[in-house]
Design an enzyme around this catalytic site. Structure first.
Site, PDB file in Angstrom:
ATOM      1  N   GLN A  68      46.529  47.187  36.445  1.00  0.00           N
ATOM      2  CA  GLN A  68      45.003  47.257  36.895  1.00  0.00           C
ATOM      3  C   GLN A  68      43.997  48.142  35.856  1.00  0.00           C
ATOM      4  O   GLN A  68      44.509  49.327  35.663  1.00  0.00           O
ATOM      5  CB  GLN A  68      44.744  47.764  38.104  1.00  0.00           C
ATOM      6  CG  GLN A  68      45.624  46.975  39.122  1.00  0.00           C
ATOM      7  CD  GLN A  68      45.396  45.552  39.530  1.00  0.00           C
ATOM      8  OE1 GLN A  68      44.149  45.273  40.068  1.00  0.00           O
ATOM      9  NE2 GLN A  68      45.929  44.672  38.940  1.00  0.00           N
ATOM     10  N   SER A  89      37.562  40.844  44.094  1.00  0.00           N
ATOM     11  CA  SER A  89      36.562  39.917  43.739  1.00  0.00           C
ATOM     12  C   SER A  89      35.376  39.423  44.601  1.00  0.00           C
ATOM     13  O   SER A  89      34.864  38.673  44.122  1.00  0.00           O
ATOM     14  CB  SER A  89      37.362  38.958  43.011  1.00  0.00           C
ATOM     15  OG  SER A  89      38.122  39.297  41.670  1.00  0.00           O
ATOM     16  N   GLY A 144      38.890  45.939  47.965  1.00  0.00           N
ATOM     17  CA  GLY A 144      39.906  45.502  46.976  1.00  0.00           C
ATOM     18  C   GLY A 144      39.279  45.682  45.503  1.00  0.00           C
ATOM     19  O   GLY A 144      38.288  45.742  45.275  1.00  0.00           O
ATOM     20  N   HIS A 145      40.198  45.117  44.565  1.00  0.00           N
ATOM     21  CA  HIS A 145      39.888  45.390  43.192  1.00  0.00           C
ATOM     22  C   HIS A 145      38.962  44.219  42.618  1.00  0.00           C
ATOM     23  O   HIS A 145      38.700  43.215  43.117  1.00  0.00           O
ATOM     24  CB  HIS A 145      41.142  45.364  42.367  1.00  0.00           C
ATOM     25  CG  HIS A 145      41.838  43.809  42.460  1.00  0.00           C
ATOM     26  ND1 HIS A 145      43.086  43.498  41.837  1.00  0.00           N
ATOM     27  CD2 HIS A 145      41.538  42.604  43.155  1.00  0.00           C
ATOM     28  CE1 HIS A 145      43.534  42.533  41.945  1.00  0.00           C
ATOM     29  NE2 HIS A 145      42.714  41.877  42.867  1.00  0.00           N
ATOM     30  N   ASN A 146      38.024  44.788  41.826  1.00  0.00           N
ATOM     31  CA  ASN A 146      36.691  44.059  41.543  1.00  0.00           C
ATOM     32  C   ASN A 146      35.649  43.619  42.368  1.00  0.00           C
ATOM     33  O   ASN A 146      34.937  42.889  42.045  1.00  0.00           O
ATOM     34  CB  ASN A 146      37.359  42.756  40.801  1.00  0.00           C
ATOM     35  CG  ASN A 146      38.291  43.044  39.446  1.00  0.00           C
ATOM     36  OD1 ASN A 146      39.501  43.051  39.552  1.00  0.00           O
ATOM     37  ND2 ASN A 146      37.648  43.429  38.563  1.00  0.00           N
TER      38      ASN A 146
END
Length: 343
Positions: free
Chosen positions: A201, A262, A242-244
């Protein structure tokens, strides 16, 4: 804290006082549990019946209730009693819970290359790594870790045991409650030959100004781009971001909600407790998601959205979901047939 007079409250917060300005206040409390030293408020008309019988020393009310409130005792009349109450709690807390004194605890570990602003408070056993920046007036609680090149803006407060990951940043005047983790790796793995290959990441987390993050919430760093929370976002306890993910300005998310990677949530949205927003979806501004709702497609129009569908094997679920969306049309057709057959 000792008692304060209504005159002091009005001087600090404004409002139209009906009653004796020398009346003493010792606590803030609800109407039904008020005593002779309580400052209470009425913002919801459903509780109007409690007004006449309340023993509160003073009640904050809207103009519509000014006469009824004054008939029973002192009242502060203001256009928005709930907003007045919110600002009252801030003023009260500043008196009873003064901020930590500036200074660095002897047990804190601070790298020589870290930049520490003026009037900063750093608690016991905190760790500030190389290249980190702590803005003026910030408070870093005990056992916090601010990792390499991370930044905390001026006036922000990190409670105990907060971890701010490397390269991540928090804006000004933010409040981060105990146990929060900002900048852990997002959940990214590539399947290969029956196992999982980690995707590093490489992004970070960027948090704007005036953001509040509840206890034990986790905000993952981005995979390539950064995870972003814009100004004024409010997160409750035990939330997973979560990521993004990108959360727009002044959006509020209640406890135990989860936002998958995302997803993009617009500005001025609300998400109820336990709701789930699936990955790679977009919600426009002013969307309001009810508690425990599963958002499984993008929302392109503002409004209130609710619902959850029973769990099933995927093929059956897709067939049933497609049918369910036609139920209203099918009902109208059946009613038309029944009416035709009855004539």
């Amino acid at each position: 804290m000792g008692a304060v007079s209504l005159a002091e409250v009005i001087a600090a917060l404004g409002g139209d006082l009906h009653g004796a300005s020398e009346t003493q206040i010792t606590r803030i409390g609800p109407l039904e549990a008020a005593d002779a030293g309580t400052l209470s408020f009425l913002s919801n008309p459903r509780y109007q019946a409690q007004l006449a019988s309340s023993a509160a020393a003073c009640v904050i009310v809207a103009p519509a209730f000014a006469e009824a409130a004054a008939a029973r005792g002192a009242a502060i009349v203001t256009a928005d009693p709930y907003l007045y109450f919110a600002r009252l709690t801030q003023w009260w807390a500043a008196r009873v819970r003064p901020r930590s004194a500036a200074g660095i605890h002897p047990s804190a570990v601070i790298d020589a290359s870290a930049l520490i602003g003026a009037d900063v408070s750093i608690g016991a056993l905190a760790v500030i790594e190389d290249g980190a920046q702590i803005g003026d007036g910030a408070q870093i609680g005990p056992h916090c870790v601010v990792e390499r090149n991370a930044r905390v803006g001026s006036g922000s407060r990190l409670a105990a045991r907060v971890t701010l990951g490397f390269d991540c940043q928090i804006g000004e005047r933010c409040i981060v409650h105990a146990g929060v983790v900002i900048g852990a790796d997002g959940f990214g793995f590539a399947p290969t030959q029956g196992r999982w290959e980690k995707i590093e990441q490489l992004g970070a987390v960027r948090i704007g100004n005036d953001v509040e993050i509840g206890a034990n919430t986790c905000i993952d760093r981005g995979a390539l781009e950064d995870t972003v929370l814009e100004d004024g976002v409010k997160l409750d306890n035990l939330i997973q971001i979560g990521h993004n993910v990108h959360v727009g300005a002044h959006t509020a998310i209640a406890g135990c909600a989860g936002v998958a990677g995302s997803a993009r949530i617009g500005a001025h949205c609300t998400v109820g407790g336990g709701a789930i927003i699936l990955g790679h979806l977009s919600l426009v501004d002013h969307v309001h998601v009810s508690a425990a709702t599963v958002v499984s497609r993008s929302i392109k129009q503002p409004g209130q959205y609710s619902g959850v569908f029973p769990f099933d094997d995927n093929a059956s679920w897709e067939k049933n979901a497609a049918t369910l969306r036609q139920l209203h049309t099918l009902r109208d057709r059946i009613r038309a047939l029944e009416k035709k057959n009855s004539t």
